[in-house]
Write an enzyme that holds these catalytic residues in place. Structure first.
Site, PDB file in Angstrom:
ATOM      1  N   LYS A  84       0.845  -1.199   0.000  1.00  0.00           N
ATOM      2  CA  LYS A  84       0.000   0.000   0.000  1.00  0.00           C
ATOM      3  C   LYS A  84       0.878   1.246   0.000  1.00  0.00           C
ATOM      4  O   LYS A  84       1.739   1.403   0.880  1.00  0.00           O
ATOM      5  CB  LYS A  84      -0.848   0.030   1.269  1.00  0.00           C
ATOM      6  CG  LYS A  84      -2.166  -0.682   1.166  1.00  0.00           C
ATOM      7  CD  LYS A  84      -2.804  -0.737   2.526  1.00  0.00           C
ATOM      8  CE  LYS A  84      -4.174  -0.146   2.538  1.00  0.00           C
ATOM      9  NZ  LYS A  84      -4.809  -0.272   3.868  1.00  0.00           N
TER      10      LYS A  84
HETATM   11  C1  E4P Z   1      -8.133   0.525   3.745  1.00  0.00           C
HETATM   12  O1  E4P Z   1      -7.393  -0.256   3.204  1.00  0.00           O
HETATM   13  C2  E4P Z   1      -7.898   1.118   5.072  1.00  0.00           C
HETATM   14  O2  E4P Z   1      -7.149   0.217   5.855  1.00  0.00           O
HETATM   15  C3  E4P Z   1      -9.151   1.371   5.863  1.00  0.00           C
HETATM   16  O3  E4P Z   1     -10.306   1.007   5.139  1.00  0.00           O
HETATM   17  C4  E4P Z   1      -9.199   2.691   6.533  1.00  0.00           C
HETATM   18  O4  E4P Z   1     -10.414   2.813   7.216  1.00  0.00           O
HETATM   19  P1  E4P Z   1     -10.687   3.953   8.290  1.00  0.00           P
HETATM   20  O5  E4P Z   1     -11.039   5.221   7.569  1.00  0.00           O
HETATM   21  O6  E4P Z   1     -11.857   3.446   9.082  1.00  0.00           O
HETATM   22  O7  E4P Z   1      -9.447   4.104   9.109  1.00  0.00           O
END
Ligand code: E4P
Length: 219
Positions: A84
């Site tokens: 990521k």
């Molecule tokens: C996506 O890959 C992220 O890990 C995640 O969905 C972030 O979510 P949040 O906005 O609840 O932290």
């Protein structure tokens, strides 16, 4: 359509992965920090559980060259890792370089159609739109998801649109409806989405009626 769970918790991953409905895992620095364990060991354990699915693991370096090196090291940890990388213009050269080297990338922290288009041009594996965080600040995340799906699928890009940052069952259902290729959900949201009052009531009614027969063994 694929369903990922958004967690680094081993117990939750084991529990849900064995159901067979989970296609992958998304982690992030917040999830790994919440577990309090050694993040490398935690990731290796997750990758071993999720043998035939992908595990998204986020970089933590800020400076592009350091981020590039870290991305390569993360990718080398296991064959099912997707790295990521924040979809920030400062990291575009790194995304391009890693892509050319065959590193699978999840372009994360996407909040606009332009970011999504840029990520698609690099043929990243996943384009992660943060639906919930858009909704948090009054931008309709699901509407944006529909626009992104229209553009990415309409122009036949190979990247998959991943609906992320989902906090409600409604957001999950609307992600499915909007044409997302993948939705990543917290386990609490997934569990809620699979429950229905008519389901539990139906099981109880059938059980009660069956008991009236007084049969001990069937068939
Ligand atoms: C996506 O890959 C992220 O890990 C995640 O969905 C972030 O979510 P949040 O906005 O609840 O932290």
């Amino acid at each position: 359509m694929q369903i990922f769970i958004d967690t680094a918790n081993i117990a939750d991953i084991k529990k849900w992965y064995q159901t067979g409905i989970i296609d992958g895992i998304t982690t992030n620095p917040t999830h790994l920090s919440a577990e309090g364990a050694n993040p490398k060991e935690q990731i290796l354990e997750i990758c071993a559980i999720v043998k035939d699915g992908t595990v998204s693991v986020e970089v933590t370096e800020k400076e592009p060259e350091a981020l590039y090196r870290q991305a390569k090291e993360i990718a080398a940890l296991a064959s099912n890792i997707v790295v990521k990388i924040p979809c920030h213009v400062d990291y575009f050269p790194v995304i391009k370089r890693l892509g050319a080297e065959g590193v699978p990338i999840n372009a994360t922290l996407i909040f606009s159609l332009s970011q999504a288009l840029a990520a698609a041009k690099y043929s990243v594996r996943y384009i992660s739109l943060f639906v919930g965080r858009c909704d948090d600040i009054g931008i309709d995340g699901i509407d944006l998801l529909g626009q992104i799906c229209g553009a990415i699928h309409g122009h036949a890009f190979e990247s998959k649109v991943l609906s992320a940052s989902l906090r409600t069952v409604r957001q999950l259902q609307e992600s499915i409806d909007s044409g997302a290729d993948i939705a990543t959900v917290p386990v609490e949201v997934l569990a809620k989405s699979l429950n229905h009052p008519l389901l539990t009531a139906g099981i109880e009614t059938f059980n009660r009626d069956w008991q009236k027969l007084g049969i001990k063994q069937f068939p």
